[in-house]
Scaffold this motif. Structure first.
Motif, mmCIF file in Angstrom:
data_model
loop_
_atom_site.group_PDB
_atom_site.id
_atom_site.type_symbol
_atom_site.label_atom_id
_atom_site.label_comp_id
_atom_site.label_asym_id
_atom_site.label_seq_id
_atom_site.Cartn_x
_atom_site.Cartn_y
_atom_site.Cartn_z
ATOM 1 N N VAL A 150 3.977 -7.803 2.333
ATOM 2 C CA VAL A 150 2.645 -7.412 2.797
ATOM 3 C C VAL A 150 1.646 -7.647 1.666
ATOM 4 O O VAL A 150 1.863 -7.191 0.536
ATOM 5 C CB VAL A 150 2.611 -5.940 3.236
ATOM 6 C CG1 VAL A 150 1.175 -5.459 3.442
ATOM 7 C CG2 VAL A 150 3.424 -5.737 4.502
ATOM 8 N N PHE A 151 0.553 -8.345 1.981
ATOM 9 C CA PHE A 151 -0.502 -8.593 1.004
ATOM 10 C C PHE A 151 -1.695 -7.693 1.313
ATOM 11 O O PHE A 151 -2.246 -7.727 2.413
ATOM 12 C CB PHE A 151 -0.929 -10.063 1.036
ATOM 13 C CG PHE A 151 0.034 -10.989 0.354
ATOM 14 C CD1 PHE A 151 -0.278 -11.560 -0.875
ATOM 15 C CD2 PHE A 151 1.260 -11.271 0.937
ATOM 16 C CE1 PHE A 151 0.616 -12.403 -1.500
ATOM 17 C CE2 PHE A 151 2.158 -12.115 0.317
ATOM 18 C CZ PHE A 151 1.842 -12.686 -0.908
ATOM 19 N N SER A 152 -2.097 -6.888 0.334
ATOM 20 C CA SER A 152 -3.206 -5.955 0.521
ATOM 21 C C SER A 152 -4.533 -6.695 0.637
ATOM 22 O O SER A 152 -4.718 -7.772 0.070
ATOM 23 C CB SER A 152 -3.275 -4.981 -0.656
ATOM 24 O OG SER A 152 -2.119 -4.178 -0.725
ATOM 25 N N PHE A 167 -5.724 -1.317 5.043
ATOM 26 C CA PHE A 167 -5.083 -2.626 5.026
ATOM 27 C C PHE A 167 -4.474 -2.879 3.653
ATOM 28 O O PHE A 167 -4.545 -3.982 3.132
ATOM 29 C CB PHE A 167 -6.090 -3.734 5.366
ATOM 30 C CG PHE A 167 -6.435 -3.830 6.823
ATOM 31 C CD1 PHE A 167 -5.790 -4.728 7.647
ATOM 32 C CD2 PHE A 167 -7.405 -3.008 7.359
ATOM 33 C CE1 PHE A 167 -6.110 -4.815 8.996
ATOM 34 C CE2 PHE A 167 -7.741 -3.083 8.704
ATOM 35 C CZ PHE A 167 -7.090 -3.983 9.529
ATOM 36 N N SER A 168 -3.869 -1.864 3.106
ATOM 37 C CA SER A 168 -3.353 -1.985 1.743
ATOM 38 C C SER A 168 -1.931 -1.451 1.673
ATOM 39 O O SER A 168 -1.137 -1.657 2.594
ATOM 40 C CB SER A 168 -4.294 -1.262 0.772
ATOM 41 O OG SER A 168 -3.927 -1.511 -0.567
ATOM 42 N N ALA A 205 0.085 -5.933 -4.453
ATOM 43 C CA ALA A 205 -1.157 -5.203 -4.688
ATOM 44 C C ALA A 205 -2.332 -6.152 -4.815
ATOM 45 O O ALA A 205 -2.203 -7.257 -5.355
ATOM 46 C CB ALA A 205 -1.037 -4.349 -5.947
ATOM 47 N N HIS A 206 -3.502 -5.724 -4.340
ATOM 48 C CA HIS A 206 -4.714 -6.517 -4.522
ATOM 49 C C HIS A 206 -5.276 -6.259 -5.917
ATOM 50 O O HIS A 206 -5.295 -5.109 -6.392
ATOM 51 C CB HIS A 206 -5.758 -6.176 -3.466
ATOM 52 C CG HIS A 206 -6.876 -7.171 -3.399
ATOM 53 N ND1 HIS A 206 -7.942 -7.149 -4.266
ATOM 54 C CD2 HIS A 206 -7.072 -8.241 -2.585
ATOM 55 C CE1 HIS A 206 -8.758 -8.158 -3.995
ATOM 56 N NE2 HIS A 206 -8.259 -8.835 -2.981
ATOM 57 N N LEU A 249 13.737 0.636 0.406
ATOM 58 C CA LEU A 249 12.977 0.408 1.637
ATOM 59 C C LEU A 249 11.540 -0.013 1.355
ATOM 60 O O LEU A 249 10.917 -0.712 2.164
ATOM 61 C CB LEU A 249 12.984 1.674 2.489
ATOM 62 C CG LEU A 249 12.358 1.577 3.876
ATOM 63 C CD1 LEU A 249 13.180 0.657 4.766
ATOM 64 C CD2 LEU A 249 12.211 2.956 4.506
ATOM 65 N N PHE A 250 11.011 0.374 0.197
ATOM 66 C CA PHE A 250 9.607 0.113 -0.103
ATOM 67 C C PHE A 250 9.442 -0.156 -1.588
ATOM 68 O O PHE A 250 10.097 0.467 -2.428
ATOM 69 C CB PHE A 250 8.750 1.327 0.291
ATOM 70 C CG PHE A 250 7.314 1.216 -0.137
ATOM 71 C CD1 PHE A 250 6.391 0.552 0.653
ATOM 72 C CD2 PHE A 250 6.892 1.756 -1.349
ATOM 73 C CE1 PHE A 250 5.067 0.434 0.246
ATOM 74 C CE2 PHE A 250 5.581 1.638 -1.762
ATOM 75 C CZ PHE A 250 4.667 0.981 -0.962
ATOM 76 N N ALA A 251 8.549 -1.118 -1.915
ATOM 77 C CA ALA A 251 8.269 -1.411 -3.326
ATOM 78 C C ALA A 251 6.903 -2.069 -3.437
ATOM 79 O O ALA A 251 6.324 -2.530 -2.448
ATOM 80 C CB ALA A 251 9.345 -2.312 -3.912
ATOM 81 N N LEU A 252 6.397 -2.111 -4.664
ATOM 82 C CA LEU A 252 5.095 -2.708 -4.973
ATOM 83 C C LEU A 252 5.262 -3.743 -6.067
ATOM 84 O O LEU A 252 5.971 -3.514 -7.057
ATOM 85 C CB LEU A 252 4.113 -1.628 -5.428
ATOM 86 C CG LEU A 252 2.702 -2.096 -5.800
ATOM 87 C CD1 LEU A 252 1.905 -2.396 -4.533
ATOM 88 C CD2 LEU A 252 1.982 -1.029 -6.632
ATOM 89 N N VAL A 253 4.586 -4.896 -5.912
ATOM 90 C CA VAL A 253 4.525 -5.896 -6.965
ATOM 91 C C VAL A 253 3.065 -6.264 -7.192
ATOM 92 O O VAL A 253 2.197 -5.982 -6.360
ATOM 93 C CB VAL A 253 5.347 -7.157 -6.623
ATOM 94 C CG1 VAL A 253 6.813 -6.813 -6.423
ATOM 95 C CG2 VAL A 253 4.785 -7.855 -5.389
ATOM 96 N N ALA A 254 2.783 -6.926 -8.309
ATOM 97 C CA ALA A 254 1.410 -7.287 -8.644
ATOM 98 C C ALA A 254 1.381 -8.630 -9.351
ATOM 99 O O ALA A 254 2.351 -9.030 -10.008
ATOM 100 C CB ALA A 254 0.772 -6.213 -9.518
#
Length: 483
Positions: free
Chosen positions: A117-119, A127-128, A148-149, A176-181
């Motif tokens: 998913v792209f914020s 939408f983030s 992350a945006h 189940l969930f993670a964030l990258v930048a």
């Protein structure tokens, strides 16, 4: 903040490992994960709004409402999956007397697997990180990795921490969930073999580049991109004669809302030639304060977009100034005017989205000229018509229906309700698919159909078993049964 290659690969591998348990979880379990995230966001609203305001310049009132919208759509998807029709269960019993004889077939939707998913820049909550793409994917059992945006990194990081803790406390599978930048991480994420679909909201160039990557992989994957939209509006002469002042005021409010940074901003307004509607709109814009834009990059692009449109032959500036320093002073409202004939002559130059508080009034001399100009408008999220009772606008409505995913009568497109019937998507370049990114059926993007032929009952998913132990709506032998 840049996610390293090895870290990204570890996260996608963890998501892959979580896909099985997430798919096997019951609808009630997955609904509880969504509700846990919603409650956690609401519990931390003050902290989150403060961080978002420092990064996005949107103000605490708007941002507080956006958190409520975000937690609200999480709760909507919890209702969607427990209601059960999202599975699209269809059962056809065996029919040996048909020609040819038909076997028993039972079909339902299954999660596709890990989703990227792209914020978006313009909605730092909805939408983030915990927005609609994330919610709809988690709802059907797809692990999610969010990119992350760059415009709200601190908010993304803190939101991700809250989501991760909420999922852990709710007993969701690890991974189940993670964030990258980082730009490189985003590119690598789309190409990672464990990722099975992508949700994106952003610019046409950025989205198209990622779309091309997604479909050129050794294993191509669906890319659900929301890119750009002009959202045309058509106003008839009768509507202007009846309520031109009110229409001008509401148009001015709509295209300047949020400094014109909504994806549903009315960017093109077709009006009959020979009215004073343009002057009325211009008067409504007098005194409207300039507003800060989301990022320095967006603020820098706004005056350039204004100047490019103003330089076109046949285009007049009827309100505001194209000479702005939006980075230092905020973005000021600008209204342009041209003719349908000019649009027909130079569609590539005049039908270009300008992100910010500006709109283009286009005068048409006949219904035929209006239809010819509308035929050149790229696919949009919305199309709007303002007409009076008794007017024959059937042909116009049919044309607008072919142009957009949502057709409005008598209103303005800014503002997107989150409910069962919403459609937020349209022909390219509005979106790269025919699905919606808002509302109940957004889950359909992250599911795939599987049919079981002549399968023993005990090996079927519960939703397909003869006794319907889950009580979900199903179509059985062509007849829709609600339970």
């Amino acid at each position: 903040m840049q996610t390293a290659t090895q870290e990204l690969q570890d996260l996608t591998a963890a998501a892959h490992a979580a896909a099985g348990p997430a798919a096997a979880a019951s609808d009630v379990e997955r609904a509880s994960w969504l509700l846990a995230i919603a409650d956690a966001l609401d519990a931390n609203v003050t902290e989150l709004v403060a961080i978002a305001d420092s990064e996005s310049r949107l103000g605490p009132v708007r941002l507080t409402g956006e958190v409520a919208r975000t937690s609200g759509q999480l709760r909507l998807f919890a209702r969607v999956v427990t209601e059960g029709s999202y599975l699209e269960v269809v059962i056809d019993h065996a029919n040996p007397d048909s020609t040819p004889p038909s076997p028993e077939l039972r079909r339902m939707l299954h999660p596709v697997g890990p989703v990227a998913v792209f914020s978006a820049s313009n909605f730092p909550f909805a939408f983030s990180v915990a927005g609609g793409d994330t919610a709809s994917a988690l709802a059907v059992g797809c692990p999610v990795i969010v990119k992350a945006h760059s415009g709200h990194l601190e908010l993304s990081k803190r939101t991700a921490e809250i989501v991760t803790q909420a999922l852990h406390d709710a007993g969701a599978p690890e991974g189940l969930f993670a964030l990258v930048a980082g730009r490189e991480a985003g590119t690598a994420l789309v190409q990672d073999p464990f990722i099975k679909a992508v949700g994106f909201t952003g610019s046409i160039p950025g989205g198209r580049a990622l779309f091309d990557l997604a479909v050129s992989r050794p294993e191509p994957i669906p890319f659900y991109g929301e890119l750009g939209s002009l959202n045309p509006v058509v106003i008839t002469a009768a509507a202007i004669a009846s309520r031109g002042g009110a229409l001008a005021a509401s148009l001015a409010a709509s295209f300047t809302m949020g400094a014109g940074q909504f994806c549903t901003k009315p960017g093109l307004v077709f009006i009959p030639a020979g009215t004073n509607f343009g002057a009325t709109v211009a008067a409504e814009c007098v005194g409207k304060a300039a507003a800060p834009m989301l990022t320095d990059r967006i603020a820098e692009a706004y005056p350039a977009g204004l100047a490019a449109l103003a330089a076109q032959p046949g285009v007049d500036v009827i309100s505001g100034s194209t000479e702005q320093n939006a980075e230092a002073d905020g973005a000021g409202a600008v209204v342009f005017s041209t003719t349908a004939a000019s649009v027909i002559a130079r569609p590539a130059e005049l039908l270009e989205e300008c992100f910010g508080p500006t709109t283009l009034l286009i005068e048409y001399r006949s219904e035929e000229e209006l239809a010819a100009a509308l035929a050149l408008v790229p696919g949009s999220l919305t199309a709007t018509v303002h007409a009076e009772d008794g007017e024959d606008i059937g042909a116009l409505v049919a044309q607008l229906t072919g142009l957009a995913g949502r057709v409005l009568f008598g209103g303005w497109p800014t503002g997107v309700s989150v409910n069962w019937a919403q459609q937020h998507g349209g022909p390219y370049p509005a979106t790269t698919s025919l699905f919606t990114s808002v509302g109940a059926t957004a889950v359909r993007r992250f599911q795939r159909p599987v049919a079981y032929q002549d399968a023993p009952d005990q090996f079927l998913p519960e939703a397909l078993r003869e006794a319907n132990p889950l009580g979900v709506p199903r179509r059985v032998d062509g007849v829709l049964r609600l339970a």
